[in-house]
Design an enzyme around this catalytic site. Structure first.
Site, PDB file in Angstrom:
ATOM      1  N   ASP A  28       0.974  -1.284  -0.127  1.00  0.00           N
ATOM      2  CA  ASP A  28       0.337  -0.013   0.084  1.00  0.00           C
ATOM      3  C   ASP A  28       0.852   1.131   0.031  1.00  0.00           C
ATOM      4  OD1 ASP A  28      -2.335   1.354  -0.003  1.00  0.00           O
ATOM      5  OD2 ASP A  28      -2.533   1.237   2.553  1.00  0.00           O
ATOM      6  N   HIS A  29       0.682   2.170  -0.793  1.00  0.00           N
ATOM      7  CA  HIS A  29       1.302   3.348  -0.841  1.00  0.00           C
ATOM      8  C   HIS A  29       2.782   3.537  -0.879  1.00  0.00           C
ATOM      9  CE1 HIS A  29      -2.313   5.960  -0.521  1.00  0.00           C
ATOM     10  NE2 HIS A  29      -2.668   5.021   0.308  1.00  0.00           N
ATOM     11  N   HIS A  86      -7.743   9.580   3.891  1.00  0.00           N
ATOM     12  CA  HIS A  86      -7.264   8.563   4.911  1.00  0.00           C
ATOM     13  C   HIS A  86      -7.600   9.189   6.323  1.00  0.00           C
ATOM     14  CE1 HIS A  86      -4.680   7.585   1.342  1.00  0.00           C
ATOM     15  NE2 HIS A  86      -5.067   6.465   1.510  1.00  0.00           N
ATOM     16  N   HIS A 125      -9.839   4.350  -1.704  1.00  0.00           N
ATOM     17  CA  HIS A 125      -8.788   4.635  -0.550  1.00  0.00           C
ATOM     18  C   HIS A 125      -9.779   5.301   0.477  1.00  0.00           C
ATOM     19  CE1 HIS A 125      -4.750   3.508  -1.613  1.00  0.00           C
ATOM     20  NE2 HIS A 125      -5.444   3.088  -2.743  1.00  0.00           N
ATOM     21  N   GLY A 126      -9.221   5.185   1.723  1.00  0.00           N
ATOM     22  CA  GLY A 126     -10.069   5.846   2.968  1.00  0.00           C
ATOM     23  C   GLY A 126     -11.601   5.501   3.141  1.00  0.00           C
ATOM     24  N   SER A 166     -12.542   3.769   5.613  1.00  0.00           N
ATOM     25  CA  SER A 166     -13.274   4.067   6.908  1.00  0.00           C
ATOM     26  C   SER A 166     -13.985   5.102   7.249  1.00  0.00           C
ATOM     27  CB  SER A 166     -11.848   3.975   7.810  1.00  0.00           C
ATOM     28  OG  SER A 166     -11.079   2.770   8.045  1.00  0.00           O
ATOM     29  N   VAL A 195      -9.352  -0.347   3.833  1.00  0.00           N
ATOM     30  CA  VAL A 195      -9.963  -0.046   5.180  1.00  0.00           C
ATOM     31  C   VAL A 195      -8.734  -0.150   6.087  1.00  0.00           C
ATOM     32  CG1 VAL A 195     -11.371  -0.727   7.054  1.00  0.00           C
ATOM     33  CG2 VAL A 195     -12.121  -0.965   4.771  1.00  0.00           C
ATOM     34  N   ALA A 196      -8.437   0.654   6.713  1.00  0.00           N
ATOM     35  CA  ALA A 196      -7.466   0.650   7.819  1.00  0.00           C
ATOM     36  C   ALA A 196      -7.910   1.207   9.108  1.00  0.00           C
ATOM     37  CB  ALA A 196      -6.004   1.437   7.457  1.00  0.00           C
TER      38      ALA A 196
END
Ligand code: 13P
Length: 284
Positions: A82-83, A180, A208-209, A211, A231-232
């Site tokens: 990721d990234h 994010h 992305h982002g 959540s 999801v983080a």
């Protein structure tokens, strides 16, 4: 058991109209929870790690844990970078067994972003590794990546078309209003822009982002071509809150095999919920 690329997973999701959830993992416990839940629900999943996570856990440790999870559950698992921003770093991790990569050149001018992505695509082709890249730039914080609102900008649909055609990437991360980390207030996604991107680009799109984005909005994004939902933060918060409240109830607790359990249970509920939102259960 080897780790797979996310190319076929995402192509199938695009054909069948659902999304594969990508969960950021940090350690043994997060990998265990995501893999066990995915296996139980027969859902494809992607395990994602930022550069900071690989540094924290150690690349070989993390790859070995994920390989063991795939073997134990007989699960086709993708461990995804990721990234990541540097070819040298990516090549080291591909050599270690990773088969799914994001090259994030979203902070670079358009032509430089393209140059950087092409370099990574060429390398990854030799190893059958799938490549995601980002055009436009998400705001918010993801580990060491911190992008202010003024530095963030949305994806331009026509630029996306040229970007995909010139780079040959497998999937495109789009900036349509998600961020994010935590949202301050209700998130707004630009669905018109997403539909316009979809008209120009026929590869899987990545959100992305995710959540904190309401279920109906995520599902609308999936209906418009999003095939990977990242999801983080939701997992981190669930884990931390559950462990904190365990310590409040058991102030003398000191056995990690006990105080980690409520954290794992809380993450499991989040993983189940995201799989249900993505519509990926039973799609293995
Ligand atoms: P969140 O932390 O907002 O869920 O974002 C995760 C992500 O996009 C990982 O790349």
């Amino acid at each position: 058991m080897y780790l797979i690329s996310s190319r076929q997973m995402l192509k199938k999701a695009l054909r069948e109209g659902y999304a594969v959830p990508a969960f950021n993992v940090h350690n043994l416990e997060t990998v265990q929870v995501v893999a066990e839940t995915a296996a139980r629900l027969a859902s494809p999943v992607i395990l994602a790690g930022t550069p900071a996570t690989f540094s924290y856990a150690g690349t070989d440790y993390l790859v070995s844990i994920c390989q063991e999870a795939a073997r134990r559950h007989n699960l086709p698992l993708a461990l995804h970078l990721d990234h990541h921003e540097e070819l040298e770093d990516i090549s080291h991790k591909v050599t270690a067994g990773v088969r799914s990569v994001m090259i994030d050149g979203s902070h670079l001018p358009f032509e430089e972003n393209i140059r950087k992505v092409i370099e990574v695509v060429r390398f990854c082709l030799r190893y059958d590794v799938s490549v995601e890249a980002e055009l436009g730039r998400l705001g918010g914080q993801e580990d060491d990546l911190n992008v202010s609102n003024t530095d963030s900008f949305f994806t331009d649909p026509l630029a996306a078309k040229a970007f995909v055609a010139r780079t040959g990437i497998d999937s495109l991360a789009v900036a349509i209003g998600s961020a994010h980390g935590l949202y301050h207030g209700e998130p707004h996604l630009d669905f018109e822009r997403l539909a316009a991107i979809r008209e120009q680009v026929d590869i899987p799109l990545v959100l992305h982002g995710a959540s904190g984005i309401p279920e109906a909005m995520v599902q609308q994004a999936i209906a418009l071509g999003v095939c990977k939902v990242n999801v983080a933060t939701d997992l981190k918060i669930a884990f931390a809150d559950a462990v904190k409240s365990y310590f409040i109830q058991h102030p003398d607790a000191n056995d990690p095999r006990k105080y980690i359990v409520p954290g794992k249970q809380a993450m499991q509920a989040v993983v189940e919920e995201k799989i249900q939102i993505c519509g990926s259960a039973g799609k293995l």
